[in-house]
Motif scaffolding. Structure first.
Motif, PDB file in Angstrom:
ATOM      1  N   ASP A 182       0.830  -1.204   0.000  1.00 49.77           N
ATOM      2  CA  ASP A 182       0.000   0.000   0.000  1.00 49.77           C
ATOM      3  C   ASP A 182       0.867   1.258   0.000  1.00 49.77           C
ATOM      4  N   ASN A 183       2.067   1.145  -0.558  1.00 49.58           N
ATOM      5  CA  ASN A 183       2.920   2.314  -0.721  1.00 49.58           C
ATOM      6  C   ASN A 183       2.217   3.328  -1.626  1.00 49.58           C
ATOM      7  N   VAL A 184       2.499   4.611  -1.386  1.00 47.09           N
ATOM      8  CA  VAL A 184       1.840   5.661  -2.164  1.00 47.09           C
ATOM      9  C   VAL A 184       2.150   5.542  -3.659  1.00 47.09           C
ATOM     10  N   TRP A 185       3.282   4.920  -4.013  1.00 50.58           N
ATOM     11  CA  TRP A 185       3.642   4.784  -5.431  1.00 50.58           C
ATOM     12  C   TRP A 185       2.783   3.746  -6.150  1.00 50.58           C
ATOM     13  N   ILE A 186       2.375   2.713  -5.453  1.00 49.26           N
ATOM     14  CA  ILE A 186       1.813   1.542  -6.110  1.00 49.26           C
ATOM     15  C   ILE A 186       0.483   1.844  -6.795  1.00 49.26           C
ATOM     16  N   TYR A 187      -0.240   2.828  -6.281  1.00 48.29           N
ATOM     17  CA  TYR A 187      -1.536   3.184  -6.866  1.00 48.29           C
ATOM     18  C   TYR A 187      -1.377   4.121  -8.057  1.00 48.29           C
ATOM     19  N   LYS A 188      -0.434   5.072  -7.940  1.00 49.41           N
ATOM     20  CA  LYS A 188      -0.238   6.046  -9.014  1.00 49.41           C
ATOM     21  C   LYS A 188       0.637   5.504 -10.136  1.00 49.41           C
ATOM     22  N   HIS A 189       1.575   4.640  -9.787  1.00 50.56           N
ATOM     23  CA  HIS A 189       2.550   4.175 -10.772  1.00 50.56           C
ATOM     24  C   HIS A 189       2.769   2.664 -10.678  1.00 50.56           C
ATOM     25  N   PRO A 190       1.787   1.864 -11.030  1.00 53.10           N
ATOM     26  CA  PRO A 190       1.975   0.413 -10.967  1.00 53.10           C
ATOM     27  C   PRO A 190       3.104  -0.072 -11.874  1.00 53.10           C
ATOM     28  N   GLU A 191       3.430   0.733 -12.904  1.00 52.16           N
ATOM     29  CA  GLU A 191       4.518   0.362 -13.812  1.00 52.16           C
ATOM     30  C   GLU A 191       5.886   0.477 -13.126  1.00 52.16           C
ATOM     31  N   TRP A 192       5.922   1.072 -11.951  1.00 58.10           N
ATOM     32  CA  TRP A 192       7.165   1.158 -11.198  1.00 58.10           C
ATOM     33  C   TRP A 192       7.478  -0.142 -10.454  1.00 58.10           C
ATOM     34  N   VAL A 203       5.820  -7.502   0.926  1.00 59.67           N
ATOM     35  CA  VAL A 203       6.390  -6.414   0.131  1.00 59.67           C
ATOM     36  C   VAL A 203       6.275  -6.701  -1.364  1.00 59.67           C
ATOM     37  N   ALA A 204       6.313  -5.619  -2.162  1.00 58.10           N
ATOM     38  CA  ALA A 204       6.217  -5.692  -3.619  1.00 58.10           C
ATOM     39  C   ALA A 204       7.545  -5.254  -4.236  1.00 58.10           C
ATOM     40  N   LYS A 205       7.988  -5.968  -5.254  1.00 59.05           N
ATOM     41  CA  LYS A 205       9.284  -5.741  -5.891  1.00 59.05           C
ATOM     42  C   LYS A 205       9.231  -4.545  -6.835  1.00 59.05           C
ATOM     43  N   LEU A 206      10.187  -3.624  -6.669  1.00 57.12           N
ATOM     44  CA  LEU A 206      10.269  -2.447  -7.535  1.00 57.12           C
ATOM     45  C   LEU A 206      10.965  -2.786  -8.850  1.00 57.12           C
ATOM     46  N   ASN A 207      10.618  -2.020  -9.899  1.00 60.83           N
ATOM     47  CA  ASN A 207      11.086  -2.281 -11.262  1.00 60.83           C
ATOM     48  C   ASN A 207      12.165  -1.275 -11.652  1.00 60.83           C
ATOM     49  N   TYR A 208      13.423  -1.719 -11.652  1.00 61.40           N
ATOM     50  CA  TYR A 208      14.524  -0.817 -11.965  1.00 61.40           C
ATOM     51  C   TYR A 208      14.776  -0.655 -13.455  1.00 61.40           C
ATOM     52  N   ASP A 209      13.890  -1.195 -14.261  1.00 64.40           N
ATOM     53  CA  ASP A 209      13.915  -0.876 -15.693  1.00 64.40           C
ATOM     54  C   ASP A 209      13.210   0.444 -15.954  1.00 64.40           C
ATOM     55  N   ASN A 210      12.524   0.960 -14.947  1.00 61.40           N
ATOM     56  CA  ASN A 210      11.780   2.206 -15.080  1.00 61.40           C
ATOM     57  C   ASN A 210      12.623   3.366 -14.560  1.00 61.40           C
ATOM     58  N   ASN A 211      13.049   4.245 -15.455  1.00 66.08           N
ATOM     59  CA  ASN A 211      13.931   5.358 -15.088  1.00 66.08           C
ATOM     60  C   ASN A 211      13.254   6.398 -14.202  1.00 66.08           C
ATOM     61  N   GLN A 212      11.936   6.574 -14.371  1.00 68.29           N
ATOM     62  CA  GLN A 212      11.221   7.521 -13.515  1.00 68.29           C
ATOM     63  C   GLN A 212      11.253   7.063 -12.058  1.00 68.29           C
ATOM     64  N   MET A 213      11.045   5.770 -11.862  1.00 71.09           N
ATOM     65  CA  MET A 213      11.088   5.235 -10.499  1.00 71.09           C
ATOM     66  C   MET A 213      12.482   5.402  -9.908  1.00 71.09           C
ATOM     67  N   ARG A 214      13.502   5.112 -10.701  1.00 66.53           N
ATOM     68  CA  ARG A 214      14.882   5.255 -10.231  1.00 66.53           C
ATOM     69  C   ARG A 214      15.135   6.669  -9.697  1.00 66.53           C
ATOM     70  N   GLN A 215      14.758   7.664 -10.474  1.00 64.53           N
ATOM     71  CA  GLN A 215      15.038   9.033 -10.064  1.00 64.53           C
ATOM     72  C   GLN A 215      14.219   9.429  -8.850  1.00 64.53           C
ATOM     73  N   GLU A 216      12.978   8.952  -8.790  1.00 62.91           N
ATOM     74  CA  GLU A 216      12.164   9.278  -7.625  1.00 62.91           C
ATOM     75  C   GLU A 216      12.719   8.621  -6.363  1.00 62.91           C
ATOM     76  N   MET A 217      13.310   7.442  -6.514  1.00 63.84           N
ATOM     77  CA  MET A 217      13.949   6.789  -5.366  1.00 63.84           C
ATOM     78  C   MET A 217      15.144   7.622  -4.886  1.00 63.84           C
ATOM     79  N   ILE A 218      15.940   8.103  -5.828  1.00 69.28           N
ATOM     80  CA  ILE A 218      17.077   8.952  -5.460  1.00 69.28           C
ATOM     81  C   ILE A 218      16.585  10.258  -4.838  1.00 69.28           C
ATOM     82  N   ASN A 219      15.522  10.838  -5.396  1.00 71.71           N
ATOM     83  CA  ASN A 219      14.964  12.063  -4.826  1.00 71.71           C
ATOM     84  C   ASN A 219      14.521  11.846  -3.381  1.00 71.71           C
TER      85      ASN A 219
END
Length: 399
Positions: A115-125, A144-160
């Motif tokens: 139920d992370n805030v990302w999972i609803y807005k960005h399931p592609e992450w 827990v749900a596995k994050l997708n590091y093929d997605n560059n938007q997710m990568r940058q948001e993680m760094i942010n």
């Protein structure tokens, strides 16, 4: 307080010991505020680096136990209300800095709660199966749900999100959970961006993935040594088996890579038992061993008061802060490390040289020497007394 810089880090970390903090179990209240009261005691122990287990809100969906795992993060830029507020955390960092300590925040980059805030807005992450269903990293980690590091938007948001804690709370770095399951190029990029804000100290929960330590990380785990010493403690291996381990170490890691010897941490304690179970009748011996070999030793909260139980991982539990001779022992070992250049960390310390005896199966002994500072260490890793006779005394005739 003067700002910490990359130029100060080598000076600070060369003598440092790291201390892991489990906020939930540290005090009866299980809060950041309550933990702050203990910082002067940790300072008195001699510790200079605090590693805090994750402080973010914990997911409720598919939660394990009554309180869930703090490694199931619901929001990467918030504070778990059960632990307190952002102001509480800011105060913690400020007081730690006033006491000359660095603060590392545990970072979970491989996965999030369901139920992370990302999972609803960005399931592609998130990683998905062929039917488009989001999946866990492994079946056992069902919360827990596995994050997708093929997605560059997710990568940058993680760094942010990592940058957020440096920019707003002045933390000094991260201990990165399951770092070996996240692509190395992500960590390399993260390190570059984080260092632009403030030079950080980075600990990876990884050991064999040596590429991680070329650019992204400063310090690595020593699981192989942990399991080897546990086997020696239980009579399944001999002291002589340590020789191959220490001969291989310099071949695997760059001199600048710090190693982290330990006899316990949150995982080992909760899932495999206390040091009393894993090092029967000899946990003190191996605590001393972890301070004399190369590397930055780790103390898990409670070890300094002889904690002889496994702390619950998903529910409230508590450390009994009783008086214990272990506090005096750790205080002595930390001072010994700081006072003896031969025992300093990483490339600042001395190399490791064996001192062979006529009983290498039972006795493990070594010498460390730097700039006229010499340490001769001798351990009996058996349950029997023995005489020690060195094969050659030439190198040790000054002792």
């Amino acid at each position: 307080m003067k700002n910490l810089t990359i130029h100060q880090y080598p000076e600070r970390i060369k003598k440092s010991v790291i201390y892991e903090v489990n906020i939930r179990q540290y005090t009866p209240e299980g809060t950041i505020k309550a933990f702050i009261e203990h910082i002067p005691k940790i300072k008195k122990l001699g510790v200079e680096i605090l590693w805090l287990m994750p402080i973010q809100p914990i997911g409720k969906l598919k939660r394990k136990g009554s309180l869930g795992s703090c490694y199931s993060v619901q929001n990467f830029t918030e504070v778990n209300p059960e632990f307190g507020t952002k102001d509480d955390f800011k105060e913690l960092v400020e007081i730690a800095h006033k006491n000359g300590m660095l603060v590392l925040l545990d970072w979970v980059a491989n996965h999030s709660s369901w139920d992370n805030v990302w999972i609803y807005k960005h399931p592609e992450w998130y990683m998905q199966d062929k039917s488009g269903k989001i999946i866990s990293p492994v079946p056992e980690w069902s919360d827990v749900a596995k994050l997708n590091y093929d997605n560059n938007q997710m990568r940058q948001e993680m760094i942010n999100s990592m940058k957020y804690w440096i920019e707003n709370f002045d933390i000094d770095g991260f201990r990165c959970d399951m770092a070996m399951l996240v692509p190395t190029d992500f960590w390399n990029d993260a390190r570059i961006q984080l260092d632009k804000i403030k030079p950080v100290f980075m600990l990876a929960e990884a050991e064999d993935e040596t590429d991680l330590f070329k650019t992204a990380f400063d310090m690595s785990y020593t699981w192989r040594l942990l399991h080897l010493t546990e086997d020696i403690a239980k009579g399944r291996r001999k002291a002589v088996d340590l020789i191959d381990y220490f001969l291989e170490e310099p071949k695997k890691f760059l001199p600048k890579t710090l190693r982290m010897p330990f006899t316990s941490n949150h995982d080992e304690n909760s899932w495999n038992g206390s040091v009393y179970e894993r090092y029967p009748n000899c946990h003190k011996t191996f605590a001393v061993f972890s301070f004399l070999i190369p590397g930055m030793p780790l103390i898990y909260n409670g070890q300094e008061v002889s904690m002889n139980k496994a702390l619950n991982f998903f529910d409230k539990d508590q450390i009994d802060w009783k008086k214990s001779e272990m506090r005096d022992l750790y205080q002595f070992l930390i001072k010994l490390k700081k006072d003896n250049e031969a025992l300093w960390n990483g490339e600042f310390g001395a190399k490791f040289e064996f001192a062979p005896t006529e009983n290498n199966e039972q006795i493990f002994t070594f010498i460390r020497e730097k700039n006229d500072n010499k340490i001769l260490a001798l351990f009996n890793f058996s349950d029997k007394e023995t005489w020690v006779k060195y094969s050659s005394l030439k190198a040790y005739d000054t002792y």
